[in-house]
Motif scaffolding. Structure first.
Motif, short mmCIF file in Angstrom:
data_model
loop_
_atom_site.label_atom_id
_atom_site.label_comp_id
_atom_site.label_asym_id
_atom_site.label_seq_id
_atom_site.Cartn_x
_atom_site.Cartn_y
_atom_site.Cartn_z
N MET A 12 -15.18 1.37 60.60
CA MET A 12 -14.17 2.31 61.07
C MET A 12 -14.61 3.70 60.68
O MET A 12 -14.90 3.95 59.52
N GLY A 13 -14.72 4.61 61.63
CA GLY A 13 -15.28 5.93 61.36
C GLY A 13 -14.25 6.95 60.93
O GLY A 13 -13.06 6.70 60.93
N LEU A 14 -14.76 8.12 60.54
CA LEU A 14 -13.90 9.24 60.14
C LEU A 14 -13.48 10.02 61.36
O LEU A 14 -14.30 10.29 62.23
N GLU A 15 -12.23 10.41 61.40
CA GLU A 15 -11.78 11.20 62.55
C GLU A 15 -11.82 12.70 62.29
O GLU A 15 -11.66 13.49 63.20
N LYS A 16 -12.05 13.09 61.04
CA LYS A 16 -11.99 14.51 60.71
C LYS A 16 -13.30 15.24 61.00
O LYS A 16 -14.36 14.65 60.99
N ASP A 17 -13.17 16.55 61.27
CA ASP A 17 -14.34 17.41 61.45
C ASP A 17 -14.86 17.76 60.05
O ASP A 17 -14.15 18.33 59.23
N LEU A 18 -16.14 17.39 59.79
CA LEU A 18 -16.68 17.57 58.44
C LEU A 18 -17.45 18.89 58.29
O LEU A 18 -17.85 19.24 57.19
N LYS A 19 -17.62 19.59 59.40
CA LYS A 19 -18.42 20.82 59.37
C LYS A 19 -17.82 21.82 58.38
O LYS A 19 -16.62 22.08 58.39
N ASP A 20 -18.70 22.34 57.50
CA ASP A 20 -18.32 23.34 56.50
C ASP A 20 -17.27 22.88 55.49
O ASP A 20 -16.68 23.70 54.80
N ARG A 21 -17.04 21.59 55.41
CA ARG A 21 -16.08 21.10 54.42
C ARG A 21 -16.80 20.70 53.12
O ARG A 21 -17.96 20.30 53.14
N HIS A 22 -16.07 20.81 52.02
CA HIS A 22 -16.58 20.31 50.74
C HIS A 22 -16.13 18.85 50.62
O HIS A 22 -14.94 18.57 50.54
N LEU A 23 -17.11 17.95 50.64
CA LEU A 23 -16.80 16.51 50.68
C LEU A 23 -16.96 15.87 49.30
O LEU A 23 -17.95 16.11 48.60
#
Ligand code: XMP
Ligand code: MG
Length: 185
Positions: free
Chosen positions: A94-105
């Protein structure tokens, strides 16, 4: 298989017996420390916690609540285990639906065993252009490590034995145990 009489601190799940490794109090204390560390590291950064399902959901839930500041959470389901042995494959279920660009993960894992799951998943995350990636695992088995993965924070290093509790299961059971239990071999 019917449960049979055994010392009271032992736990039977299906056909296997487990003994206490870390108490609930010890686990809570360590998770609070990790939460405090992350709160300092991510001050004013609104990190996105990414919890790897299913095993990390208990740890991620406590860790988030021990995080002081704004944060978000997302979930991804990967799997590489059947029973007590690594199956050798990693599948994104099951994948992530959020936009990860420029985020601190902040990647939250239940346990780093061979490191295969995390290695595979970090490659995937890097390709999404995040601002930073940090990995936090509740448990780590240093002797089992076979992939070059960077673990930034580990709750406890343990020996190379199968464990359950605090989100970790044996064939579906044991996730609700508030402490950690180790297989008797
Ligand atoms: P790798 O080898 O990819 O394994 O680092 C990580 C995943 O394997 C599962 N795992 C365990 N699950 N008790 C469990 O209940 C264990 O001792 C154990 N060791 C590995 C876990 O799902 C983890 O995400
Ligand atoms: Mg499992």
């Amino acid at each position: 298989m019917q449960p049979y009489a055994h010392p009271s601190d032992h736990i039977q799940l299906h056909d296997l017996l487990f003994v206490p490794l870390f108490s609930e109090a010890k686990v809570r204390e360590r998770v609070r420390e990790l939460g405090a560390t992350l709160s300092q590291q991510y001050h004013n950064k609104t990190p996105l916690f990414i919890s790897i399902l299913s095993g990390a959901f208990v740890f991620a839930s406590d860790l988030m609540r021990d995080f002081d500041g704004n944060c978000e959470v997302g979930f991804v389901k990967l799997s590489s285990y059947t029973g007590t042995q690594s199956s050798g494959r990693v599948q994104t279920v099951m994948g992530l639906e959020k936009d990860l660009k420029d985020r601190h993960l902040i990647v939250v894992e239940d346990i780093v065993d061979t490191g295969r799951t995390l290695h595979f998943f970090l490659d995937h995350l890097r390709s999404q252009g995040p601002a930073s990636i940090c990995t936090v695992t509740f448990l780590r088995k240093p002797e089992a490590l076979a992939f070059p993965v960077q673990v930034d924070h580990a709750g406890f290093d343990i020996e190379n034995r199968f464990v359950v509790g605090y989100g970790l299961d044996y064939e579906g059971l044991g996730r609700n145990l508030p402490g950690v239990y180790q297989l008797i071999e």
